[in-house]
Design a protein around this motif. Structure first.
Motif, PDB file in Angstrom:
ATOM      1  N   ALA A   1       0.815  -1.215   0.000  1.00 26.55           N
ATOM      2  CA  ALA A   1       0.000   0.000   0.000  1.00 26.55           C
ATOM      3  C   ALA A   1       0.848   1.264   0.000  1.00 26.55           C
ATOM      4  N   SER A   2       2.111   1.160   0.407  1.00 28.55           N
ATOM      5  CA  SER A   2       2.866   2.385   0.695  1.00 28.55           C
ATOM      6  C   SER A   2       3.310   3.148  -0.547  1.00 28.55           C
TER       7      SER A   2
ATOM      8  N   ALA B   1      -5.553   6.832   2.836  1.00 27.28           N
ATOM      9  CA  ALA B   1      -5.302   7.230   4.228  1.00 27.28           C
ATOM     10  C   ALA B   1      -6.019   8.537   4.583  1.00 27.28           C
ATOM     11  N   GLN B   2      -5.988   9.486   3.666  1.00 25.55           N
ATOM     12  CA  GLN B   2      -6.635  10.782   3.942  1.00 25.55           C
ATOM     13  C   GLN B   2      -8.145  10.634   4.082  1.00 25.55           C
ATOM     14  N   ARG B   3      -8.703   9.801   3.210  1.00 24.80           N
ATOM     15  CA  ARG B   3     -10.174   9.640   3.231  1.00 24.80           C
ATOM     16  C   ARG B   3     -10.650   8.980   4.532  1.00 24.80           C
ATOM     17  N   ARG B   4      -9.777   8.229   5.173  1.00 25.41           N
ATOM     18  CA  ARG B   4     -10.189   7.539   6.412  1.00 25.41           C
ATOM     19  C   ARG B   4     -10.080   8.420   7.648  1.00 25.41           C
ATOM     20  N   ARG B   5      -9.520   9.596   7.477  1.00 25.89           N
ATOM     21  CA  ARG B   5      -9.303  10.455   8.632  1.00 25.89           C
ATOM     22  C   ARG B   5     -10.597  10.774   9.408  1.00 25.89           C
ATOM     23  N   PRO B   6     -11.674  11.185   8.719  1.00 30.92           N
ATOM     24  CA  PRO B   6     -12.912  11.478   9.459  1.00 30.92           C
ATOM     25  C   PRO B   6     -13.417  10.265  10.238  1.00 30.92           C
ATOM     26  N   TRP B   7     -13.214   9.081   9.684  1.00 32.77           N
ATOM     27  CA  TRP B   7     -13.628   7.850  10.377  1.00 32.77           C
ATOM     28  C   TRP B   7     -12.851   7.686  11.690  1.00 32.77           C
TER      29      TRP B   7
END
Ligand SMILES: Cc1ncc(C[n+]2csc(CCOP(=O)(O)OP(=O)(O)O)c2C)c(N)n1
Ligand SMILES: [Mg+2]
Length: 300
Positions: free
Chosen positions: A71-72, A79-85
């Motif tokens: 993934a790296s 990763a950014q999209r999961r921040r609100p979660w």
């Protein structure tokens, strides 16, 4: 503390090295709607008790390292999209923590089991191996006591085999003499194998033992009350008011009785300084039940 919320709202759940045992409601804690990936060393654990979408058998560290590496390299790996979660989960965690905090700091006597767990958590160092051997009192501690280093936690495992505390303490101290062993017992659990406290004295294996004493097998009492009603809740689960500090002293160890929550921390410190196998017998509230016990699917 946000695990239930996370499970209920996740679209993908990755289970690593954790069997679907009674602590997971045999898999029923995971909603049917979620995609489930299970990673475990033992192929017998993968897909046991609950269907899964993908099973990976192998060393979890090696598998996760490979996933992370795959993934790296991506510019957008989500990763950014999961921040609100993550923020949502943090908020859940903070709310749950704040709701619990007054009980964790409670000055009540008999002592609230959460206060005992809080004091133990404060007491642990990076070199303390924590062992929990008991019913409700250990279920309470599971949400509060945090091991301070990897590999510093031992518990009765997927079958909840009580009585492991003293033998685990013996083994841990032998295997890692440089470590401090801290063991929280329920009075019921301690009474199963507690005579080997004498073995610890004989072999000079110091440890800090704490008995959360509610003169009951309380986790069983809760289940009986839930199933058969208050009046039949006390069948076969009441224990005596045993002063386990005297038991420890009789066998050549260190012991103290604690009824006031303010005395827990100093008593723990004196047990540590005694350099002996010890039992701090803490009188806890028999009418406090752990949410983890109340949520057990087997009682419903
Ligand atoms: C060897 C074994 N016997 C019986 C049980 C069932 N059991 C689960 S909790 C419990 C009560 C334990 O009482 P105690 O250690 O005093 O903890 P409390 O619930 O009172 O905090 C029992 C008997 C078990 N898990 N393991
Ligand atoms: Mg008990």
């Amino acid at each position: 503390m946000s695990r239930r919320y996370a499970f209920n709202n996740a679209d993908l759940i990755i289970i690593v090295g954790t069997p679907f045992d009674f602590r997971m409601g045999y898999g029923r804690r995971l909603p049917k709607s979620a995609t489930v990936v299970q990673i475990d060393m033992d192929y017998r654990t993968v897909g046991k008790n609950r269907d899964i979408d993908l099973g990976l058998v192998g060393d979890p560290g090696a598998i996760l390292a490979a996933v992370a590496q795959a993934a790296s390299g991506r510019i957008d790996n989500g990763a950014q999209r999961r921040r609100p979660w993550f923020e949502e989960l943090r908020a859940q965690e903070t709310t749950a923590y704040e709701k619990r905090l007054p009980r964790q700091l409670s000055d009540a006597s008999p002592i609230h089991p959460l206060r005992l767990a809080h004091e133990i958590n404060e007491f642990l160092t990076e070199d303390s191996i924590y062992i929990g051997d008991g019913g409700d009192v250990v279920t309470f501690s599971g949400g509060v006591v945090q091991p301070k280093a990897p590999g510093h936690w031992m518990d009765p495992g997927p079958l909840g085999t009580l009585g492991v505390g003293v033998p685990f303490a013996i083994a841990a101290k032998y295997a890692r003499p440089d470590k401090e062993i801290v063991c929280l017992f329920g009075d019921g659990a301690f009474s199963l194998t507690g005579w080997d406290f004498e073995t610890m004295v004989r072999f000079n294996l110091p440890f800090v033992g704490v008995v959360g004493n509610n003169s009951s097998m309380n986790q069983i009492r809760y289940g009986q009350m839930a199933k058969y009603g208050e009046a039949r809740g006390r069948v076969g689960n009441t224990l005596g008011d045993v002063r386990y500090s005297e038991f420890a002293k009789m066998l050549g160890g260190y012991g103290e009785e604690v009824r006031d929550p303010a005395d827990i921390a100093p008593a723990l410190r004196r047990a540590r300084e005694s350099g002996l196998p010890s039992l701090i017998n803490v009188w806890i509230d028999p009418d406090a039940y752990a949410p983890g016990t109340m949520n057990q699917t087997m009682y419903k």
